[in-house]
Design a protein around this motif. Structure first.
Motif: not given
Lengths: 410, 494
Positions: A138-139, A141, A168-169, A390-392, A394-395, A397-398
């Motif tokens: 989700g970043r 990358t 979702t990740l 938090r795991i969500k 980490s992949f 963030p938005r």
């Protein structure tokens, strides 16, 4: 309907998601669209159609490995494997009839939902055959994890995390899976007339035998009556089934041994290849055994010996249930009043799982409004729920990827 | 091998930390004596040593929880340790960290034959699980060669394998439940005796995480009924190509053996001299193929495998007729490491995985590297799953360690180059940490570290292992935003 974007390759997926992260635009990920009704409904700014990521790039039968773009249709992969007498051993179910959907499932969708059929008890789940992944977070990358070999401990095993994360990740772009030989011979031993509790004991005995059973299911008589296999549908009694697969002499030996073991409990019968295939497909795909199109369908994964007890409350309310995974998987149909206060049986179903570590329940089919209202997936205790958040992040963030598909805020 | 610079502030406050830890774990549960600490200076990778701040041996989950919170507050690092058998330095201490030993968690908590599950504390040995259920005819499938000593908690942390992985899977495929303690002291339970996770598969992430995410305090594994019988075939080949072709054809014929091991000539000779297993000394490559299951199946498949082997040019072939004979076939393979130890002052055991069909090429290139470095090498290979263990023979007293390590690194880079991986079952640890860049991009590693941050925001758990460069979580979380129009008008929209 939100606008659909259709990137043509992994690079374009990354570009779109980097833009979406910057602009905080949410995205619903779609491979083939066959499981749109699984999980909570999502409302997003865009629909990200990944179907252009299609094609098998590597298949080496003797290496037991296959690599494909994530949205490659599952049927295409299964056809390739069948030509070499191989298969995906986790036996992905086909919920097309359950969802009354004509869409094709994709290999990425099967992995992202971690669905497995009756052979789960012997061969493992989708996650156990997921060797390598490339995806876009989700970043925006690209990242990869795993590889093409079965033994690999190089870094965290992100394939496991992607399996069952429902998009979702990350958007999966390429996946590598382990494939295995298809069995030379298949037989199914049927045992008739047991009640649910006795059937679970019989299945436990078979699972604890050295006969390498690759499917153990129990259909109460009202469910068995729906089967197209005459020995099952016409039995007029509950049917407990055990599948034996492997080389011909081995299957003959094990079938005889299990018939002797189960024969001491009740009347037994034996299905050969074609009937076996039909029965286990019915058990995996659910729709023909729980045919009421208006019922909500729950899937409970429980400690096998607690299976019958977990079903009791729902049965008392007029529900229908059958058991797979030696009693550890319950497929439960409940009548549903489509009213705002109706929880689709969530409280009832989950009250059976109050003991610590006793299992989890997932609403597999229900109207959109219901799935938006209740916990489709088993809710977690606070420290675990916070960790999942938090795991969500980490992949993603938005929180732009499939927001709300699994939990309200994830 | 450079470890992260110790935090001088933590080192100065060592005695205070020890006193505070003793309030949590009384008596002999905190070891701070310099001599006693030496036992913990290294793990199975003995080339590296470091004395920790102290060793803490809790015996309750509450104590583990309190120790984690305390260390986090003091800024002390935590190195979890099971039995200390890691071959990659996973339990190598840090100067500014405690070693958190789980050795006192050594009880089998529950055996549940109805659900084919065993719930144990993490310090129970791998073999201990099988022994606990042996009388009822069950066993726990993953069987790393250190199984007498290694703990199940360590097996989970390293995702341990063994010789039966192709058919029965590695640790991650045989786990049902875990309990872990986070750095925050929070206790999280995952799974149980049922199958699959209802949400994210955290058990899958914990398995093989090398002590960087949490401390495992309970493990539930599935157990299997012992096969009715097992037989092995011992096959000699004139070349590794012929042996490799046999492996491919066995699998191509739809046969998944319980075990399929290969040894090269150097390993054959060392093993034969060591324990007279009856191995064919003229063979360039030796294959042991084990079939297990009902007698009817095993006999049938032994015939099939033998036929394939002869067609592939095998120049010797023996099938075991008795259990004693089967055990004898394995004796040499199982003694391969000590057998190498006997012919060389020191050896390094490498652990790459390659696509099976690249084996002849990889062995040929290892021979070239062997000549280049002037160091002998023997190869044992889990042929079924492609896991290669080259044993590099060297003499530390002759100053050969550095060359041996370079040789090993070259082999692992070669494994990656042919489509394999740096480590199949021993873990990255400190040993392969600096090679991670050969397998992953910076972004791959950054994403992995972001995941670590979700568990360990302050980087206290086992830092200096797995990742070659440490980044702060805040830095990893930062996003480089380029606002603007949706790029690439060529992306179709509907």
């Amino acid at each position: 309907m939100p606008q659909t974007l259709k990137p043509q390759d992994a690079g374009q997926v990354a570009e779109v998601l980097a833009w979406a992260a910057a602009e905080e635009k949410t995205m619903a990920l779609v491979g083939g669209g066959s499981k749109a009704a699984l999980g909570r409904p999502v409302t997003t700014d865009y629909r990200l159609d990944l179907s252009a990521l299609n094609g098998v790039s590597l298949y080496e039968p003797e290496e037991l490995v296959l690599r494909a773009a994530a949205a490659t249709p599952l049927g295409q992969i299964q056809a390739m494997l069948a030509q070499q007498r191989q298969q995906l051993a986790f036996e992905p179910p086909d919920f097309g009839d359950l969802y009354q959907s004509m869409e094709q499932q994709t290999i990425g969708g099967v992995l992202a939902t971690n669905l497995a059929g009756p052979r789960r008890i012997k061969a493992g789940a989708a996650r156990d055959h997921f060797l390598g992944v490339q995806g876009i977070s989700g970043r925006g990358t690209a990242f990869k994890s795993g590889g093409r070999v079965v033994k690999n401990v190089t870094g965290y095993d992100l394939c496991k995390l992607m399996a069952g994360s429902f998009g979702t990740l990350a958007a999966l772009t390429e996946v590598t899976v382990k494939v295995l030989p298809a069995p030379e011979k298949v037989r199914t031993v049927l045992l008739f007339g047991l009640d649910d509790a006795a059937a679970i004991v019989a299945m436990s005995q078979a699972a604890g035998s050295p006969y390498e059973v690759s499917g153990l299911a129990h259909l109460p008589s009202a469910i068995a009556a729906h089967s197209a296999v005459s020995y099952v549908g016409g039995a007029g009694a509950a049917v407990t089934a055990a599948r034996l697969e492997g080389p011909a002499p081995s299957v003959a030996h094990r079938t005889a041994a299990l018939r002797a073991q189960w024969g001491a409990v009740g009347a037994v019968e034996e299905l050969h290849g074609q009937n076996s295939a039909v029965l286990w497909r019915e058990i995996a795909n659910v729709a023909s055994l729980l045919p009421d199109p208006h019922a909500v369908i729950w899937k409970l994964s429980v400690t096998p010996s607690l299976g019958a007890a977990a079903a009791a409350a729902a049965l008392a309310m007029g529900g229908q249930v059958y058991y797979d995974w030696a009693g550890g998987l319950l497929w439960l149909a409940l009548r549903h009043q489509d009213r705002a206060q109706d929880d689709g049986g969530a409280a009832l179903v989950r009250s059976a799982l109050n003991e610590p570590d006793s299992g989890h329940a997932t609403l597999i089919r229900g109207p959109d409004a219901l799935r938006g209202r209740i916990d489709v997936f088993q809710p977690s205790a606070p420290p675990l729920a916070a960790l999942i958040g938090r795991i969500k992040d980490s992949f993603d963030p938005r929180r732009i990827l499939n927001p709300g598909r699994m939990y309200g805020d994830i | 091998m450079r470890m992260p610079e110790p935090d001088a502030d933590v080192l100065v406050r060592r005695l205070g930390l020890v006193a505070a830890l003793r309030k949590i774990v009384p008596g002999e549960g905190v070891i701070a004596d310099d001599v006693a600490l030496r036992v913990y200076e290294s793990d199975g990778l003995t080339a590296y040593r470091q004395t920790p701040l102290c060793v803490v041996l809790p015996d309750t989950v509450e104590q583990v929880s309190a120790v984690m919170r305390l260390c986090d507050a003091w800024g002390a690092k935590i190195v979890p340790r099971g039995a200390g058998t890691s071959l990659s330095g996973g339990a190598l201490p840090l100067a500014d960290g405690i070693v958190l030993g789980l050795g006192k968690f050594n009880k089998v908590l529950e055996i549940d034959y109805d659900n084919r599950a065993v719930r144990v504390q993490p310090g129970v040995t791998n073999l201990g699980i099988s022994q606990a259920v042996e009388a009822a005819g069950f066993y726990y499938a993953p069987d790393p060669s250190s199984q007498i000593a290694c703990s199940i908690g360590g097996n989970v942390a390293e995702n341990a394998g063994g010789v039966h992985c192709l058919k029965y899977g590695v640790t991650t495929n045989n786990l049902l439940g875990l309990e872990m303690v986070l750095l925050s002291g929070e206790v999280i339970r995952l799974g149980g005796k049922h199958l699959d996770s209802g949400g994210y598969d955290l058990m899958g992430i914990l398995t093989g995480s090398e002590g960087l995410l949490g401390v495992i305090t309970e493990v539930t594994v599935r157990i299997l009924k012992q096969p009715e019988t097992a037989r092995a075939v011992l096959i000699g080949f004139p070349s590794s190509e012929a042996a490799g072709a046999c492996v491919a054809q066995v699998i191509g014929a739809g046969i998944i053996p319980g075990g399929m091991e290969m040894m090269d000539q150097a390993a054959i000779h060392a093993a034969e001299e060591f324990c007279q297993a009856g191995y064919p000394l003229e063979a360039e490559a030796l294959l042991i193929v084990e079939l297990d299951g009902p007698r009817a199946e095993v006999d049938y498949l032994i015939e099939k495998v033998s036929g394939i082997a002869l067609a592939c040019g095998a120049n010797s072939l023996r099938a075991s007729e008795t259990e004693a004979e089967r055990t004898a076939f394995w004796a040499g393979r199982k003694a391969a490491f000590p057998a190498i130890g006997r012919i060389s002052p020191d050896y390094l055991c490498m652990d790459g995985t390659i696509p099976r069909n690249r084996l002849p090429e990889v062995l040929a290139r290892i021979r070239i590297l062997s000549d280049h470095y002037g160091l002998r090498v023997a190869n044992v290979f889990h042929a079924g799953d492609g896991n290669l263990h080259p044993l590099i023979l060297y003499d530390a007293n002759a100053g050969e360690l550095e060359a041996a390590e370079q040789f090993g690194a070259d082999i692992l880079r070669l494994c990656v180059e042919v489509g394999g991986v740096l480590t199949g079952e021993h873990g990255v640890g400190v040993e392969k940490r600096d090679l991670m860049g050969a397998a992953f991009t910076e972004e791959d590693l950054a994403q992995q570290q972001r995941l670590k941050c979700a568990f360990d925001p302050n980087g206290r758990l086992n830092p200096g292992k797995v990742f070659p460069v440490l980044h702060r979580c805040a830095e990893l979380g930062r996003m480089h935003i380029h606002k603007g129009q949706l790029p690439f008008p060529e992306i179709p929209r509907f």
